[in-house]
Design a protein around this motif. Structure first.
Motif, short mmCIF file in Angstrom:
data_model
loop_
_atom_site.label_atom_id
_atom_site.label_comp_id
_atom_site.label_asym_id
_atom_site.label_seq_id
_atom_site.Cartn_x
_atom_site.Cartn_y
_atom_site.Cartn_z
N GLY A 197 -9.89 -1.39 -46.04
CA GLY A 197 -10.78 -2.29 -46.77
C GLY A 197 -11.91 -2.84 -45.91
O GLY A 197 -12.71 -3.66 -46.38
N GLN A 198 -12.01 -2.39 -44.67
CA GLN A 198 -13.07 -2.88 -43.79
C GLN A 198 -14.43 -2.30 -44.20
O GLN A 198 -14.52 -1.19 -44.71
N LEU A 199 -15.47 -3.10 -43.95
CA LEU A 199 -16.85 -2.72 -44.22
C LEU A 199 -17.64 -2.88 -42.94
O LEU A 199 -17.41 -3.83 -42.18
N GLY A 200 -18.60 -1.98 -42.68
CA GLY A 200 -19.32 -2.12 -41.43
C GLY A 200 -20.68 -1.44 -41.42
O GLY A 200 -21.02 -0.66 -42.30
N HIS A 204 -25.79 -6.19 -41.54
CA HIS A 204 -25.18 -7.31 -42.26
C HIS A 204 -23.94 -6.81 -43.01
O HIS A 204 -23.97 -5.74 -43.62
N ALA A 205 -22.88 -7.60 -42.97
CA ALA A 205 -21.67 -7.25 -43.72
C ALA A 205 -20.95 -8.53 -44.12
O ALA A 205 -20.98 -9.53 -43.38
N ARG A 206 -20.31 -8.50 -45.29
CA ARG A 206 -19.59 -9.67 -45.77
C ARG A 206 -18.27 -9.22 -46.41
O ARG A 206 -18.27 -8.34 -47.28
N PRO A 207 -17.15 -9.81 -46.00
CA PRO A 207 -15.86 -9.40 -46.57
C PRO A 207 -15.82 -9.65 -48.08
O PRO A 207 -16.34 -10.65 -48.56
N ALA A 239 -26.20 -2.06 -32.39
CA ALA A 239 -25.20 -3.00 -32.91
C ALA A 239 -24.12 -2.26 -33.68
O ALA A 239 -24.39 -1.23 -34.31
N VAL A 240 -22.91 -2.80 -33.62
CA VAL A 240 -21.79 -2.38 -34.47
C VAL A 240 -21.17 -3.65 -35.04
O VAL A 240 -20.73 -4.53 -34.29
N THR A 241 -21.16 -3.76 -36.36
CA THR A 241 -20.62 -4.94 -37.05
C THR A 241 -19.59 -4.49 -38.07
O THR A 241 -19.88 -3.59 -38.88
N VAL A 242 -18.40 -5.08 -38.05
CA VAL A 242 -17.34 -4.75 -39.00
C VAL A 242 -16.66 -6.04 -39.46
O VAL A 242 -16.35 -6.91 -38.65
N VAL A 243 -16.45 -6.14 -40.77
CA VAL A 243 -15.70 -7.27 -41.32
C VAL A 243 -14.42 -6.75 -41.96
O VAL A 243 -14.36 -5.63 -42.46
N GLY A 244 -13.39 -7.61 -41.89
CA GLY A 244 -12.12 -7.29 -42.53
C GLY A 244 -11.91 -8.19 -43.73
O GLY A 244 -12.70 -8.20 -44.66
N THR A 245 -10.87 -9.01 -43.67
CA THR A 245 -10.58 -9.90 -44.79
C THR A 245 -11.15 -11.30 -44.61
O THR A 245 -11.23 -12.07 -45.56
N GLU A 246 -11.54 -11.65 -43.38
CA GLU A 246 -11.94 -13.02 -43.10
C GLU A 246 -13.46 -13.19 -43.05
O GLU A 246 -14.20 -12.23 -42.89
N ASP A 298 -12.21 -3.92 -27.58
CA ASP A 298 -10.96 -3.36 -28.08
C ASP A 298 -9.77 -3.81 -27.24
O ASP A 298 -8.68 -4.08 -27.75
N GLU A 299 -9.99 -3.92 -25.94
CA GLU A 299 -8.92 -4.29 -25.02
C GLU A 299 -8.72 -5.80 -24.93
O GLU A 299 -7.57 -6.28 -24.90
N GLN A 300 -9.81 -6.56 -24.91
CA GLN A 300 -9.71 -7.97 -24.57
C GLN A 300 -9.90 -8.95 -25.73
O GLN A 300 -9.28 -10.01 -25.76
N LEU A 301 -10.79 -8.62 -26.68
CA LEU A 301 -11.15 -9.61 -27.70
C LEU A 301 -10.53 -9.36 -29.07
O LEU A 301 -10.00 -10.28 -29.69
N VAL A 302 -10.60 -8.14 -29.55
CA VAL A 302 -10.13 -7.86 -30.91
C VAL A 302 -8.66 -8.21 -31.11
O VAL A 302 -8.29 -8.76 -32.16
N PRO A 303 -7.77 -7.96 -30.12
CA PRO A 303 -6.38 -8.39 -30.32
C PRO A 303 -6.25 -9.89 -30.55
O PRO A 303 -5.38 -10.33 -31.32
N GLN A 304 -7.11 -10.69 -29.92
CA GLN A 304 -7.08 -12.13 -30.14
C GLN A 304 -7.64 -12.49 -31.52
O GLN A 304 -7.11 -13.37 -32.20
N ILE A 305 -8.72 -11.80 -31.91
CA ILE A 305 -9.31 -12.07 -33.22
C ILE A 305 -8.29 -11.80 -34.32
O ILE A 305 -8.21 -12.54 -35.31
N ARG A 306 -7.50 -10.76 -34.16
CA ARG A 306 -6.50 -10.42 -35.18
C ARG A 306 -5.42 -11.50 -35.31
O ARG A 306 -4.71 -11.55 -36.31
#
Length: 232
Positions: free
Chosen positions: A13-16, A32-35, A165-172, A199-207
């Motif tokens: 369901g991700q958009l990017g 621009h992306a919006r969940p 740029a790479v921008t991806v939104v999930g559910t939030e 991928d290694e340092q930030l995204v695991p915390q964001i999840r």
């Protein structure tokens, strides 16, 4: 002066959006992306409100083609614009004005759409989409990165690239990925390095951050448990 790709991942369901341009700060105004709504790339002579208004309408559940027609009709400068859209169901739509610099155009394929102007040719967008679909097992952010790397390898923007740029939104409401290179000799390579670090340092915390349904969040709960354990 930009090429980009907007995409939807039906598995998550991700958009990017991912983009490269010969100007500064592509992530600020183009991607621009919006969940729960969609994703949009506004480029050429940029009108950011084409993206903002599109996402507002997409959030109402309206299909991409209908939204595109409405926002483009409002803009008397439309012939100088490009706009790519994808809605929350993976439907795409795009506009390339007649006065955008050659080569300009857009290509839709499945749940992705690529668009660009002042390119070496159509092959940039074909390579972008080929690379996107070559890695179905990867997370959307990585697929988008592969896509623009492949597009860039064709020569892409005739003036070269300066930002990406790479921008991806999930559910939030906050993005899962928001990786930007505002100025670099090789922005695609810089993006690759940043995505790997994220991928290694930030995204695991964001999840593990607070969500709309879990206001405390897993990460905070872990800290609370550690603090409580230290008091025993």
């Amino acid at each position: 002066m930009t090429f980009s790709i907007c995409a939807y991942d039906p598995q998550t369901g991700q958009l990017g959006v991912a983009a490269l341009t010969a100007q500064l700060g592509v992530g600020k105004l183009v991607a621009h992306a919006r969940p729960g709504a969609g994703a949009s790339a506004s480029q050429a002579l940029i009108n950011p409100y084409l993206a903002f208004d599109s996402l507002d309408l997409l959030a109402e559940g309206r299909p991409a083609e209908e939204v595109l027609d409405e926002v483009i009709s409002r803009d008397e400068g439309r012939e100088y614009r490009q706009l790519g859209l994808i809605d929350r169901n993976g439907q795409t739509a795009a506009w390339t004005g007649s006065k955008t610099p050659d080569w300009s155009g857009h290509i839709a394929r499945g749940t992705a759409i690529a668009q660009g102007n002042r390119l070496v040719g159509r092959e940039t967008l074909e390579a972008t989409l080929d690379a996107f679909y070559a890695h179905p097992e990867k997370e959307l952010a990585h697929r988008l990165l592969h896509a623009i790397e492949a597009g860039e390898s064709t020569g892409a923007d005739k003036e070269g690239a300066l930002s990406g740029a790479v921008t991806v939104v999930g559910t939030e409401r906050y993005p899962l990925w928001d990786v930007r290179v505002d100025r670099a000799d090789d922005p695609a390579a810089e993006l690759r390095s940043l995505v790997e670090d994220f991928d290694e340092q930030l995204v695991p915390q964001i999840r593990k951050m607070s969500t709309r349904e879990d206001y405390v969040g897993e990460l905070t709960r872990e800290f609370m448990a550690e603090e409580k354990g230290g008091e025993e």
